[in-house]
Write a protein that holds these residues in place. Structure first.
Motif, PDB file in Angstrom:
ATOM      1  N   THR A 171       0.802  -1.224   0.000  1.00 38.16           N
ATOM      2  CA  THR A 171       0.000   0.000   0.000  1.00 38.16           C
ATOM      3  C   THR A 171       0.837   1.278   0.000  1.00 38.16           C
ATOM      4  O   THR A 171       0.278   2.367   0.049  1.00 38.16           O
ATOM      5  N   SER A 173       5.096   2.838   0.871  1.00 39.98           N
ATOM      6  CA  SER A 173       6.016   3.145   1.963  1.00 39.98           C
ATOM      7  C   SER A 173       7.036   4.152   1.438  1.00 39.98           C
ATOM      8  O   SER A 173       7.476   4.053   0.277  1.00 39.98           O
ATOM      9  N   LYS A 178       2.056   6.313   0.999  1.00 39.54           N
ATOM     10  CA  LYS A 178       0.785   5.628   1.252  1.00 39.54           C
ATOM     11  C   LYS A 178      -0.368   6.631   1.251  1.00 39.54           C
ATOM     12  O   LYS A 178      -1.406   6.399   0.614  1.00 39.54           O
ATOM     13  N   SER A 299       2.538   1.053   7.346  1.00 40.48           N
ATOM     14  CA  SER A 299       3.121   1.713   6.175  1.00 40.48           C
ATOM     15  C   SER A 299       4.497   1.112   5.854  1.00 40.48           C
ATOM     16  O   SER A 299       5.361   1.806   5.325  1.00 40.48           O
TER      17      SER A 299
END
Length: 342
Positions: A171, A173, A178, A299
């Motif tokens: 998702t 980093s 993010k 994250s």
């Protein structure tokens, strides 16, 4: 039989000399006829899992395969959809539009098959890349590039793209990347489709394709049997993880892929869901559950599913002691096949 015949005289003598025992008012109070006989508890049926619901999602449409064959991809789509329709299972397919280049008209027809069958389509980016490798801005461009065909097909049915699935479940980093991606998705009407059951079917699928290409039927059957057994055990683990976090079975979102392995296993997958007492419903219905409003604090760079993310938010451990990795033989087979393809 000989031992039984030798025992008969002794049994007759016992019957002749034994006192008559009157029936007790309580049947459970009857004495044992033979001394020192251990009382055995009545066998109990195994506990049935509680009833629940599940949304089925298939990534990497029109097809995830190592074989560069359009008829092979056509077969995958036809057979998955035949199984879904036979069992009246709704599903959402997540599309990589970069895969349409194999044979654009026929790949386009495969996506239309999903909608004609009553399924939904979502965006899985154009090229199945990682935000950790290309950065937030390039990743957002890849999302936008991955929607024209599904937008066109959905518009024919007065619908629009609503669902997005992160490739590799990565998702973004660091945190800023993010948030940048999340903001773009929200502004463009997308909602993330999280994953709460993942049996790593992709790791079985590549060796399965290789077994078919080599006409190795015993290996193909062995891979499929191992996959199905592992999938059922893994579903059980995710259900225990859900109860550890929420004290109940939440409605689940299961990650599958558009592969020949799943195309050949639809009957068995349906049987697993029946034994697990999980009824497939739409992704919309599952996502109404309040569990899916739990914040995602993660994250990092790894692609992890959402129960693990939520365990961080809720500060509750998951039952990792009982978790099973993909069988080592499958992992090694996958590495061999993947290396051969490079």
């Amino acid at each position: 039989m000989r031992k039984f015949l030798l025992f008969l005289p002794s049994l007759a003598l016992l019957v002749l000399v034994a006192p008559v025992v009157r029936a007790a008012p309580n049947a459970h109070a009857l004495p044992n006829v033979l001394p020192n006989a251990a009382a055995k508890p009545a066998p109990q049926a195994p506990a049935r899992p509680p009833r629940g619901t599940i949304a089925l999602t298939f990534d990497d449409l029109p097809g995830l395969t190592q074989l560069n064959s359009q008829p092979y991809v056509d077969y995958i789509n036809v057979m998955i959809l035949r199984g879904l329709r036979h069992y009246h299972f709704p599903a959402t397919g997540f599309v990589n539009e970069g895969k349409l280049a194999l044979d654009r008209p026929r790949q386009f027809a495969n996506l239309r098959r999903w909608l004609d069958a009553g399924m939904d389509l979502g965006n899985h980016t154009f090229s199945h890349n990682s935000p950790n490798q290309i950065g937030g801005r390039a990743y957002i461009a890849d999302i936008a590039r991955g929607e024209p065909v599904i937008r066109e097909l959905l518009a024919e049915r007065h619908r629009r793209p609503r669902w997005f699935r992160y490739p590799y479940l990565e998702t973004g980093s660091p945190e800023a990347v993010k948030r940048e991606i999340e903001q773009w998705l929200t502004e463009h009407g997308y909602r993330n489709a999280p994953v709460t059951i993942d049996a790593d079917d992709w790791e079985f699928a590549e060796p399965y394709d290789d077994a078919i290409a080599r006409h190795d039927e015993p290996r193909r059957q062995r891979i499929r049997a191992t996959y199905l057994a592992y999938t059922e055990r893994t579903i059980g683990w995710y259900r225990s993880a859900s109860r550890a976090l929420f004290g109940r079975d939440i409605p689940y979102v299961m990650l599958l892929h558009a592969t020949r392995l799943n195309a050949d296993s639809m009957d068995e997958l349906a049987a697993i869901l029946k034994r697990q007492r999980l009824r497939p419903v739409s992704l919309d219905q599952v996502m109404r559950d309040p569990a899916y409003r739990t914040p995602d604090p993660y994250s990092g760079k790894d692609g992890i599913e959402w129960l693990e993310r939520w365990s961080m938010e809720l500060h509750k451990p998951l039952p990792w002691d009982s978790f099973e990795d993909v069988p080592k033989a499958i992992q090694e087979d996958y590495k061999r096949v993947d290396a051969d393809q490079k």
